[in-house]
Motif scaffolding. Structure first.
Motif, mmCIF file in Angstrom:
data_model
loop_
_atom_site.group_PDB
_atom_site.id
_atom_site.type_symbol
_atom_site.label_atom_id
_atom_site.label_comp_id
_atom_site.label_asym_id
_atom_site.label_seq_id
_atom_site.Cartn_x
_atom_site.Cartn_y
_atom_site.Cartn_z
ATOM 1 N N VAL A 193 13.362 -27.532 -19.849
ATOM 2 C CA VAL A 193 12.402 -27.226 -20.913
ATOM 3 C C VAL A 193 12.368 -28.350 -21.937
ATOM 4 C CG1 VAL A 193 11.980 -25.688 -22.877
ATOM 5 C CG2 VAL A 193 12.527 -24.731 -20.633
ATOM 6 N N GLU A 194 13.544 -28.818 -22.331
ATOM 7 C CA GLU A 194 13.600 -29.897 -23.324
ATOM 8 C C GLU A 194 12.975 -31.182 -22.787
ATOM 9 O OE1 GLU A 194 16.849 -32.144 -26.237
ATOM 10 O OE2 GLU A 194 17.525 -30.715 -24.718
ATOM 11 N N LEU A 221 9.526 -22.714 -25.739
ATOM 12 C CA LEU A 221 10.247 -21.633 -25.059
ATOM 13 C C LEU A 221 10.628 -20.571 -26.070
ATOM 14 C CD1 LEU A 221 11.884 -20.274 -22.748
ATOM 15 C CD2 LEU A 221 13.811 -21.744 -23.423
ATOM 16 N N VAL A 225 8.036 -28.537 -23.642
ATOM 17 C CA VAL A 225 7.226 -27.322 -23.778
ATOM 18 C C VAL A 225 7.936 -26.334 -24.699
ATOM 19 C CG1 VAL A 225 6.130 -27.603 -21.533
ATOM 20 C CG2 VAL A 225 8.260 -26.286 -21.707
ATOM 21 N N HIS A 231 4.045 -23.746 -21.321
ATOM 22 C CA HIS A 231 4.885 -23.115 -22.327
ATOM 23 C C HIS A 231 5.417 -21.804 -21.753
ATOM 24 C CE1 HIS A 231 3.504 -26.112 -25.140
ATOM 25 N NE2 HIS A 231 2.249 -25.806 -24.837
ATOM 26 N N ILE A 232 6.585 -21.362 -22.246
ATOM 27 C CA ILE A 232 7.303 -20.290 -21.560
ATOM 28 C C ILE A 232 7.764 -19.210 -22.527
ATOM 29 C CG2 ILE A 232 9.288 -19.734 -20.095
ATOM 30 C CD1 ILE A 232 9.330 -22.831 -19.435
ATOM 31 N N ALA A 258 10.638 -31.465 -20.566
ATOM 32 C CA ALA A 258 9.188 -31.310 -20.449
ATOM 33 C C ALA A 258 8.492 -31.243 -21.800
ATOM 34 C CB ALA A 258 8.865 -30.063 -19.631
ATOM 35 N N ALA A 292 8.288 -25.408 -16.569
ATOM 36 C CA ALA A 292 8.450 -26.626 -17.362
ATOM 37 C C ALA A 292 7.929 -27.838 -16.592
ATOM 38 C CB ALA A 292 9.914 -26.807 -17.735
ATOM 39 N N MET A 325 11.603 -20.758 -14.937
ATOM 40 C CA MET A 325 11.559 -21.621 -16.121
ATOM 41 C C MET A 325 11.509 -23.087 -15.722
ATOM 42 S SD MET A 325 14.110 -19.804 -18.888
ATOM 43 C CE MET A 325 14.257 -21.348 -19.785
ATOM 44 N N ASP A 326 12.354 -23.476 -14.756
ATOM 45 C CA ASP A 326 12.339 -24.855 -14.245
ATOM 46 C C ASP A 326 10.944 -25.234 -13.744
ATOM 47 O OD1 ASP A 326 15.002 -25.186 -14.765
ATOM 48 O OD2 ASP A 326 15.674 -24.906 -12.711
#
Length: 341
Positions: free
Chosen positions: A116-117, A123, A121, A95-96, A119, A90, A86-87
Motif C-alpha cells: 500500500v505504501e 487505506l 494509495v 484505494h482500499i 503504491a 494496491a 490488498m496487495d
C-alpha cells in the motif's frame, strides 16, 4: 453548477457486512457510486446487485481490481483473503477500505502495508466502533482534557449468542476476532498505546467452542504507556442482547456510554421498573457507525486526506490480540514487545 466528483467503488464480498457497506454506499453516501460487486460464491453477489440496481457482477475479483473505471475497493471477503486482495488492489492503483483484520499473521500484514505504501494509495481499516457517536463523544472528552488525566478504562463487550463452530475454527480465536475491536477502542479512547496485557479466559458458555481450541469468556487488563489501566470483559453469550458499554474515568471526572435500545421508554408499575433490551447485534447497534466510517473513507480519498483508521491502527490490535492469547495460555502478564520486537 460544477459537478461534484464521485468515487467509483467495487465491493469484494457480498456477505452480511458486504451488504451493509454496499447499501450504505448506494443509498446514504451520494459522493460514491457502486460500480460492481464480486464474490467467489456468485449468487449472493447477484442478489445484492439486483437489490441495488447494479449491473456489473463477477465471481473473480480481478474483474474489479483491473477495471480502470473503479477508483476504490471495499474488501468484505473472508479474513484469509484480505492481505492478498490488498496487495492486488494496491498494484492496480486502487484505494482500499478493508474490514478487520488485515490478516492473522503479522508478516502478511507487513507485506500488505508495504504494498500500500509503495503504491501510494489510501487505506482505511474497518474498525467501525470509532465512528459510533457516543463512543466518539467519550474520545472527544478525553482528548479535550475535560476528564483530566485518564486513569481507568472499562469496556464491556458481550455478544447475544455464540458464532457457529465452523466460524470459530477459522476466526483466529476470541482475542483476534471479537476482542480485537475492544483493543482498537482502548487505543482510540485513551489516546495512548497498550504496553502490557494480562488475560484470563475460560469456556463457560459453549463446550464445543472449547473443543475447537478457543474460549468464550475473558477478562483482560491493560497497562498503557501513559500509566493508565484498562479492563475489558467479553462473553460470547449475553441472554439480554448485545452488551456494548464503555467508561473512561479521569482526574476531573468520568464519561460513560451505555447500551443503545430500540426506545428510551421506562415503564414503572407494581411489578418493577422495565425498559427495552439492547439492540440485538452489531448490524443494528452500529448502523450509524457503518455509514460514518464509509463516508470518512470516501471523503478522505476525494479530498486527498489520510483516512482516520490507518494500516498501523489495523496492525496494533493484532499484536495486542496475540499478547492476550499468550497471557491467557501462560497465566502471566505479557508485554507487547514479546510479540512484536
Amino acid at each position: 453548477m460544477k459537478e461534484t466528483r464521485r468515487l467509483n467503488v467495487g465491493v469484494l464480498g457480498a456477505g452480511r457486512i458486504g451488504r451493509v457497506h454496499a447499501e450504505n454506499l448506494a443509498y446514504r453516501i451520494p459522493e460514491a457510486r457502486v460500480e460492481a460487486i464480486a464474490d467467489v460464491i456468485v449468487e449472493p453477489a447477484q442478489k445484492l446487485a439486483s437489490d441495488l440496481g447494479i449491473t456489473n457482477v463477477f465471481q473473480d475479483p480481478r474483474a474489479i481490481l483491473e477495471n480502470k473505471d473503479i477508483d476504490a475497493i471495499i474488501i468484505c471477503s473472508s479474513t484469509d483473503t484480505h492481505a492478498q486482495l490488498m496487495d492486488d488492489a494496491a498494484a492496480n492503483g486502487k484505494h482500499i477500505f478493508c474490514e478487520k483484520p488485515i490478516a492473522l499473521d503479522l508478516a502478511k500484514i507487513d507485506r500488505a502495508l508495504a504494498a500500500v505504501e509503495k503504491a501510494g494509495v489510501k487505506l482505511q481499516i474497518g474498525f467501525n466502533r470509532r465512528f459510533d457517536p457516543s463512543f466518539k463523544r467519550v474520545r472527544d472528552l478525553v482528548a479535550s482534557g475535560e476528564l483530566g488525566e485518564p486513569h481507568i478504562l472499562r469496556i464491556t463487550s458481550r455478544d447475544p449468542a455464540p458464532p457457529p463452530i465452523a466460524y470459530v475454527q477459522v476466526s483466529g480465536g476470541i482475542f483476534l476476532d471479537m476482542t480485537i475491536h475492544d483493543f482498537d477502542m482502548a487505543r482510540y479512547l485513551m489516546g495512548s498505546e497498550v504496553e502490557e496485557v494480562y488475560a484470563a479466559a475460560n469456556v463457560l458458555v459453549e463446550p464445543e467452542i472449547g473443543k475447537a481450541g478457543d474460549v468464550d469468556t475473558a477478562v483482560i487488563t491493560l497497562r498503557f504507556a501513559n500509566g493508565a489501566l484498562g479492563v475489558i470483559d467479553n462473553s460470547r453469550k449475553a441472554v439480554y442482547g448485545y452488551d456494548q458499554r464503555v467508561e473512561v474515568f479521569g482526574s476531573k471526572g468520568v464519561a460513560i456510554a451505555e447500551n443503545k435500545t430500540p426506545d428510551s421508554v421506562v415503564k414503572s408499575d407494581t411489578a418493577g421498573v422495565h425498559a427495552a433490551l439492547p439492540l440485538h447485534f452489531f448490524v443494528e447497534r452500529y448502523a450509524e457507525a457503518y455509514v460514518q466510517e464509509m463516508r470518512a473513507f470516501v471523503q478522505a480519498v476525494l479530498e486527498d486526506r489520510t483516512p482516520p483508521v490507518t494500516g498501523l491502527d489495523g496492525r496494533v490490535p493484532v499484536v495486542i490480540g496475540y499478547a492476550a492469547k499468550k497471557s491467557a495460555e501462560e497465566n502471566r502478564p505479557v508485554r507487547l514487545s514479546e510479540i512484536d520486537r
